[in-house]
Design a protein around this motif. Structure first.
Motif, PDB file in Angstrom:
ATOM      1  N   LEU A 124       0.795  -1.064   0.200  1.00  0.00           N
ATOM      2  CA  LEU A 124       0.286   0.307   0.213  1.00  0.00           C
ATOM      3  C   LEU A 124       0.997   1.440   0.421  1.00  0.00           C
ATOM      4  CD1 LEU A 124      -2.788   0.992   0.067  1.00  0.00           C
ATOM      5  CD2 LEU A 124      -1.962   0.977   3.263  1.00  0.00           C
ATOM      6  N   PRO A 125       1.091   2.356  -0.921  1.00  0.00           N
ATOM      7  CA  PRO A 125       1.700   3.273  -1.166  1.00  0.00           C
ATOM      8  C   PRO A 125       1.330   4.446  -0.350  1.00  0.00           C
ATOM      9  CG  PRO A 125       0.788   1.973  -3.734  1.00  0.00           C
ATOM     10  CD  PRO A 125      -0.110   1.421  -2.265  1.00  0.00           C
ATOM     11  N   VAL A 126       2.270   4.615   0.636  1.00  0.00           N
ATOM     12  CA  VAL A 126       1.715   5.526   1.940  1.00  0.00           C
ATOM     13  C   VAL A 126       1.287   6.695   1.857  1.00  0.00           C
ATOM     14  CG1 VAL A 126       4.382   6.580   2.822  1.00  0.00           C
ATOM     15  CG2 VAL A 126       2.831   6.118   4.424  1.00  0.00           C
ATOM     16  N   GLY A 127      -0.110   7.346   2.667  1.00  0.00           N
ATOM     17  CA  GLY A 127      -0.227   8.442   2.632  1.00  0.00           C
ATOM     18  C   GLY A 127      -1.508   8.818   1.358  1.00  0.00           C
ATOM     19  N   ILE A 128      -1.627   7.166   0.199  1.00  0.00           N
ATOM     20  CA  ILE A 128      -2.673   7.814  -0.586  1.00  0.00           C
ATOM     21  C   ILE A 128      -3.763   8.158  -0.467  1.00  0.00           C
ATOM     22  CG2 ILE A 128      -3.325   5.005  -0.657  1.00  0.00           C
ATOM     23  CD1 ILE A 128      -3.227   5.294  -3.826  1.00  0.00           C
ATOM     24  N   SER A 129      -4.821   7.329   0.797  1.00  0.00           N
ATOM     25  CA  SER A 129      -6.133   7.954   0.734  1.00  0.00           C
ATOM     26  C   SER A 129      -5.499   9.463   1.135  1.00  0.00           C
ATOM     27  CB  SER A 129      -6.519   6.869   1.619  1.00  0.00           C
ATOM     28  OG  SER A 129      -6.363   5.566   1.860  1.00  0.00           O
ATOM     29  N   PHE A 163       5.058  17.943   3.047  1.00  0.00           N
ATOM     30  CA  PHE A 163       5.804  17.102   3.493  1.00  0.00           C
ATOM     31  C   PHE A 163       5.045  16.902   4.477  1.00  0.00           C
ATOM     32  CE2 PHE A 163       9.441  19.698   4.459  1.00  0.00           C
ATOM     33  CZ  PHE A 163       9.023  19.873   5.579  1.00  0.00           C
ATOM     34  N   PRO A 164       5.097  18.331   5.496  1.00  0.00           N
ATOM     35  CA  PRO A 164       3.993  17.691   7.096  1.00  0.00           C
ATOM     36  C   PRO A 164       2.862  17.115   7.211  1.00  0.00           C
ATOM     37  CG  PRO A 164       4.898  19.810   6.869  1.00  0.00           C
ATOM     38  CD  PRO A 164       5.264  19.093   5.323  1.00  0.00           C
ATOM     39  N   LEU A 165       2.397  16.863   5.739  1.00  0.00           N
ATOM     40  CA  LEU A 165       0.278  16.894   6.118  1.00  0.00           C
ATOM     41  C   LEU A 165       0.291  15.416   4.776  1.00  0.00           C
ATOM     42  CD1 LEU A 165      -0.697  17.739   3.067  1.00  0.00           C
ATOM     43  CD2 LEU A 165      -1.103  19.431   4.848  1.00  0.00           C
ATOM     44  N   LEU A 166       1.605  14.968   4.431  1.00  0.00           N
ATOM     45  CA  LEU A 166       1.763  14.463   2.969  1.00  0.00           C
ATOM     46  C   LEU A 166       1.156  12.693   3.221  1.00  0.00           C
ATOM     47  CD1 LEU A 166       1.566  13.533   0.296  1.00  0.00           C
ATOM     48  CD2 LEU A 166       4.517  13.725   0.653  1.00  0.00           C
ATOM     49  N   VAL A 167       1.757  12.348   4.889  1.00  0.00           N
ATOM     50  CA  VAL A 167       1.754  10.582   4.861  1.00  0.00           C
ATOM     51  C   VAL A 167      -0.141  10.513   6.091  1.00  0.00           C
ATOM     52  CG1 VAL A 167       3.195   9.869   4.030  1.00  0.00           C
ATOM     53  CG2 VAL A 167       3.369  10.689   6.551  1.00  0.00           C
ATOM     54  N   ALA A 168      -0.043  11.710   5.894  1.00  0.00           N
ATOM     55  CA  ALA A 168      -0.917  11.296   7.474  1.00  0.00           C
ATOM     56  C   ALA A 168      -2.188  12.712   7.590  1.00  0.00           C
ATOM     57  CB  ALA A 168      -0.966  11.005   8.613  1.00  0.00           C
ATOM     58  N   GLY A 169      -2.358  12.907   6.412  1.00  0.00           N
ATOM     59  CA  GLY A 169      -3.459  14.651   6.970  1.00  0.00           C
ATOM     60  C   GLY A 169      -2.609  15.527   8.124  1.00  0.00           C
ATOM     61  N   GLN A 472       5.859   3.299  13.847  1.00  0.00           N
ATOM     62  CA  GLN A 472       5.262   3.846  13.383  1.00  0.00           C
ATOM     63  C   GLN A 472       3.927   4.472  13.155  1.00  0.00           C
ATOM     64  OE1 GLN A 472       4.586   2.460   8.576  1.00  0.00           O
ATOM     65  NE2 GLN A 472       6.586   2.387   8.362  1.00  0.00           N
ATOM     66  N   PHE A 473       3.246   5.583  13.307  1.00  0.00           N
ATOM     67  CA  PHE A 473       1.501   5.540  13.329  1.00  0.00           C
ATOM     68  C   PHE A 473       1.072   4.852  12.473  1.00  0.00           C
ATOM     69  CE2 PHE A 473       4.931  10.119  13.265  1.00  0.00           C
ATOM     70  CZ  PHE A 473       4.283  10.472  15.053  1.00  0.00           C
ATOM     71  N   ILE A 474       0.075   5.144  13.265  1.00  0.00           N
ATOM     72  CA  ILE A 474      -1.291   4.363  12.896  1.00  0.00           C
ATOM     73  C   ILE A 474      -1.589   4.581  12.307  1.00  0.00           C
ATOM     74  CG2 ILE A 474      -3.396   3.684  13.295  1.00  0.00           C
ATOM     75  CD1 ILE A 474      -2.871   3.537  15.780  1.00  0.00           C
ATOM     76  N   TYR A 475      -1.916   5.766  11.388  1.00  0.00           N
ATOM     77  CA  TYR A 475      -2.559   6.673  10.765  1.00  0.00           C
ATOM     78  C   TYR A 475      -1.892   6.557   9.012  1.00  0.00           C
ATOM     79  CZ  TYR A 475      -7.219   7.098  11.779  1.00  0.00           C
ATOM     80  OH  TYR A 475      -8.810   7.105  12.248  1.00  0.00           O
ATOM     81  N   PHE A 476      -0.828   5.589   8.775  1.00  0.00           N
ATOM     82  CA  PHE A 476       0.328   5.381   7.441  1.00  0.00           C
ATOM     83  C   PHE A 476      -0.439   4.409   6.999  1.00  0.00           C
ATOM     84  CE2 PHE A 476       4.361   7.815   9.008  1.00  0.00           C
ATOM     85  CZ  PHE A 476       3.766   8.606   9.353  1.00  0.00           C
ATOM     86  N   GLN A 477      -1.034   3.291   7.311  1.00  0.00           N
ATOM     87  CA  GLN A 477      -1.424   2.820   6.855  1.00  0.00           C
ATOM     88  C   GLN A 477      -2.613   2.751   6.201  1.00  0.00           C
ATOM     89  OE1 GLN A 477      -3.825  -0.582   9.287  1.00  0.00           O
ATOM     90  NE2 GLN A 477      -2.647   0.918  10.967  1.00  0.00           N
ATOM     91  N   PHE A 478      -3.786   4.318   6.065  1.00  0.00           N
ATOM     92  CA  PHE A 478      -4.407   4.187   5.501  1.00  0.00           C
ATOM     93  C   PHE A 478      -4.132   5.219   4.617  1.00  0.00           C
ATOM     94  CE2 PHE A 478      -5.655   4.315  10.403  1.00  0.00           C
ATOM     95  CZ  PHE A 478      -5.835   3.228  10.165  1.00  0.00           C
TER      96      PHE A 478
END
Length: 478
Positions: A124-129, A163-169, A472-478
């Motif tokens: 899963l590409p990190v931050g795609i959602s 980049f501060p918000l790229l992978v988990a908002g 890792q931060f939990i929301y990286f998988q989303f």
């Protein structure tokens, strides 16, 4: 490259120095630096998926221009559909292909038909959602004539990939972030200090609260059938704090980093554990996602207009979609369904806008009614998060079943002593600072300098004490 790592600290120091001391006289060069830094930051996760990010960015940039320039409604709608279908196509392939394939096979098995679904070993590409929703909000707003598209590729790319918000908002809007990128920014010492303070609190939430809770939660879930109901209830509460500390901690760090660069991001959390009903909870939890679904799904479906049946239908749709956004599993879909059920009384009775201010505003303590409402809401959301955390629905039901068994009335096993003291102090600080953007924004302002800095050093000491291998931060998988 995690926010709570030495590698990121070095990366950010270099970016900060170049941004304010070398390129500060040129907005174009500053934005180019932000873009290069953001792409480098993303490449540190997996450089192969950088091409997907760039393609998605170009797709929405070009689609926005074509929607704006198209002379007929048909052409405007065609370009909107291209953007939506391609974006959701990539998201569906990487995130949901295996889920749909195996779910279809399980469904056929109910009718005696055996299928052997072909599984893909998809990373899963990190931050795609998150960056997919950034781009979609941009083209939606252009299509709805709320904004005009930018013709500057670099500026738009920074909006998508900052980049501060790229992978988990948080999930930003072009109406809010893009104008800040297009205008010159000047260093503000007061805002920078405030940003550092918010970063400190975010790191504390992540390292001391979330990561500490994670160890105990994982221990319980690894062998939950051997624990009492009372112990599992404490474990469920610990998971609530883990998710909150982890995700709101990330958001605090992201907002603080952005402020150091002269940018204000959308607030993503507003003390959700002090909510008095589930409707208020969702105005305070993952605010950028909740508002995204409200504006681009709930309102287009009809929102709160129409019959009660249609309102109920719309609520179930957005919460089930929200659950599905959080992960390709039936536990996440069920989590969303549960929240729809929990919020339904407020929607049908028109009390969903009942609590718009923070609990006990201007007071030290809540009323008894507010206190019990807060506790009840917290327990409801914790119950739903138990399903969210479970590896499968049978495990979720089994875990909850043990909680409501006779062993609920036993004394919990002494797993969490110092940690519960930490959580108590943490929630006390959050409560005292609940009227501010983050808990320690004003804490200690009237103290002597030595007292205020002693508090900051105590937070740093606790982070050092509880630090281990960065998680890792939990929301990286989303």
């Amino acid at each position: 490259m995690l926010f709570n790592s030495l590698q990121f600290l070095l990366f950010f120091v270099i970016v900060f120095f170049l941004y304010w001391f070398v390129l500060n006289k040129s907005l174009r060069k500053q934005n180019l630096l932000l873009l290069i830094s953001s792409y480098f930051f993303y490449s540190c996760w997996d450089w192969r998926f950088l091409f997907l990010l760039v393609f998605s960015t170009f797709l929405d940039y070009f689609s926005g221009l074509m929607i704006f320039r198209s002379e007929t409604q048909g052409k405007r709608k065609s370009w909107l559909l291209i953007s939506v279908l391609v974006n959701l196509g990539f998201l569906g392939f990487f995130k949901y292909y295996n889920f749909f394939a195996h779910s279809a096979a399980d469904f056929l098995l109910l009718f005696g038909l055996k299928a052997n679904p072909y599984s893909l070993s998809i990373i899963l590409p990190v931050g795609i959602s998150f960056y997919t929703f950034h781009g979609l909000s941009y083209v939606f707003d252009i299509y709805n004539r709320k904004i005009e598209p930018t013709t500057n590729w670099v500026d738009y790319s920074v909006f998508v990939s900052f980049f501060p918000l790229l992978v988990a908002g948080p999930i930003e809007r072009a109406t809010h972030l893009l104008p800040q990128i297009e205008k010159p920014r000047h260093f503000d010492k007061a805002k920078a200090i405030d940003g550092l303070r918010q970063i400190l609190w975010g790191l504390f939430k992540k390292i001391v609260i979330a990561d500490t809770c994670a160890g105990f939660v994982d221990q319980l879930w690894g062998n939950y059938t051997h624990y009492s109901g009372s112990t599992l209830l404490l474990g469920a509460i610990m998971f609530s704090f883990q998710v909150y500390g982890d995700f709101s901690g990330y958001s605090d760090i992201a907002l603080g980093l952005a402020r150091l660069l002269g940018v204000e991001l959308l607030r993503n959390f507003s003390y959700p554990f002090f909510s008095r009903n589930v409707a208020e909870f969702w105005r305070r939890w993952h605010i950028s996602l909740s508002s995204w679904f409200r504006d681009y799904l709930y309102i287009p479906l009809g929102g709160s207009k129409g019959s009660k049946w249609k309102r109920a239908r719309n609520v179930f749709i957005i919460f089930i979609v929200s659950g599905f956004w959080h992960g390709a599993s039936w536990t996440r879909v069920t989590w969303g369904f549960m929240h729809a059920v929990f919020i339904m009384p407020s929607v049908l009775l028109n009390t969903n806008r009942q609590y718009l201010d923070i609990a006990a505003k201007g007071k030290l303590l809540p009323s008894l009614r507010e206190f019990f409402s807060i506790i009840f809401t917290f327990l409801l959301t914790t119950l739903a998060l138990t399903v969210f955390r479970a590896p499968s629905l049978p495990d979720a039901f089994h875990y909850i079943g043990i909680i409501f068994s006779r062993s609920f009335f036993t004394i919990p096993q002494p797993l969490f002593k110092t940690e519960f003291l930490l959580l108590t102090v943490f929630m006390a600080i959050e409560w005292l600072g609940r009227e501010e953007p983050y808990a320690i924004a004003k804490l200690g302002q009237n103290w002597r300098t030595t007292g205020r800095w002693s508090f900051y050093y105590l937070l740093l000491f606790l982070m050092y004490l509880y630090s281990g291998k960065p998680q890792q931060f939990i929301y990286f998988q989303f």
